[in-house]
Design a protein around this motif. Structure first.
Motif, short mmCIF file in Angstrom:
data_model
loop_
_atom_site.label_atom_id
_atom_site.label_comp_id
_atom_site.label_asym_id
_atom_site.label_seq_id
_atom_site.Cartn_x
_atom_site.Cartn_y
_atom_site.Cartn_z
N GLN A 1 0.86 -1.12 0.01
CA GLN A 1 0.06 0.11 -0.05
C GLN A 1 0.84 1.24 -0.03
O GLN A 1 1.93 1.40 1.01
CB GLN A 1 -0.81 0.06 1.28
N LEU A 2 0.61 2.32 -0.83
CA LEU A 2 1.27 3.35 -0.89
C LEU A 2 0.44 4.67 -1.24
O LEU A 2 -0.19 4.73 -2.31
CB LEU A 2 2.34 3.53 -2.18
N ASP A 3 0.26 5.64 -0.14
CA ASP A 3 -0.65 6.61 -0.38
C ASP A 3 0.27 7.76 -0.62
O ASP A 3 0.92 8.37 0.34
CB ASP A 3 -1.50 6.80 1.00
N VAL A 4 0.27 8.42 -1.85
CA VAL A 4 0.89 9.73 -2.05
C VAL A 4 0.27 10.81 -1.99
O VAL A 4 0.81 11.79 -3.00
CB VAL A 4 2.24 9.29 -3.16
N ARG A 5 -1.21 10.90 -1.91
CA ARG A 5 -2.15 12.03 -2.15
C ARG A 5 -1.27 13.30 -1.19
O ARG A 5 -0.93 12.84 -0.21
CB ARG A 5 -3.37 11.49 -1.78
N GLY A 6 -1.46 14.41 -2.05
CA GLY A 6 -0.87 15.51 -1.33
C GLY A 6 0.35 15.70 -1.62
O GLY A 6 0.96 16.70 -1.16
N LEU A 7 1.53 14.74 -2.10
CA LEU A 7 2.80 14.89 -1.97
C LEU A 7 3.16 15.80 -3.43
O LEU A 7 2.50 15.51 -4.63
CB LEU A 7 3.64 13.70 -2.08
N PRO A 8 4.03 16.66 -3.47
CA PRO A 8 4.31 17.18 -4.68
C PRO A 8 5.13 16.61 -5.44
O PRO A 8 5.96 15.61 -5.13
CB PRO A 8 5.10 18.59 -4.33
N PRO A 9 5.21 16.55 -6.94
CA PRO A 9 6.14 15.85 -7.79
C PRO A 9 7.73 16.31 -7.26
O PRO A 9 7.70 17.58 -6.97
CB PRO A 9 5.35 16.53 -9.45
N PRO A 10 8.45 15.66 -7.49
CA PRO A 10 8.50 14.14 -8.05
C PRO A 10 8.52 13.23 -6.90
O PRO A 10 8.71 11.95 -7.34
CB PRO A 10 10.01 14.11 -8.84
N GLU A 11 7.88 13.70 -5.66
CA GLU A 11 7.90 12.60 -4.71
C GLU A 11 7.01 11.19 -5.00
O GLU A 11 7.64 10.14 -4.69
CB GLU A 11 7.63 13.27 -3.49
N PRO A 12 5.94 11.25 -5.50
CA PRO A 12 5.21 10.11 -5.71
C PRO A 12 5.93 9.03 -6.69
O PRO A 12 5.85 8.13 -6.39
CB PRO A 12 3.95 10.56 -6.45
#
Length: 75
Positions: free
Chosen positions: A6-17
């Motif tokens: 499971q990976l929740d990257v909602r709200g992270l700015p590019p390029p972090e996701p």
């Protein structure tokens, strides 16, 4: 048995996701594990990378307008 990572990257700015996904991809192997990612935008640049690295994916828009992306290794 659920072997999804499971990976929740909602709200992270590019390029972090994308960086987080690329760090996890080596853990995904033929049919044993998949990556289930939640993201708040359609990760179009990631799709090209996945295809070139022999991964498949499905994408589904969620009721809150985020996206669920399931990634697995091609058999």
């Amino acid at each position: 048995m659920n072997n999804d990572i499971q990976l929740d990257v909602r709200g992270l700015p590019p390029p972090e996701p994308m960086e987080q996904v690329l760090d996890i991809l080596p853990q995904i192997n033929n049919g044993e594990k998949r990556l289930r990612m939640l993201i708040d935008r359609e990760p179009i640049p990631l799709f090209r990378i996945l295809e070139s690295e022999q991964f498949e994916y499905s994408i589904r828009k969620q009721p809150d307008y985020s996206y669920e992306v399931i990634i697995w290794k091609k058999a």
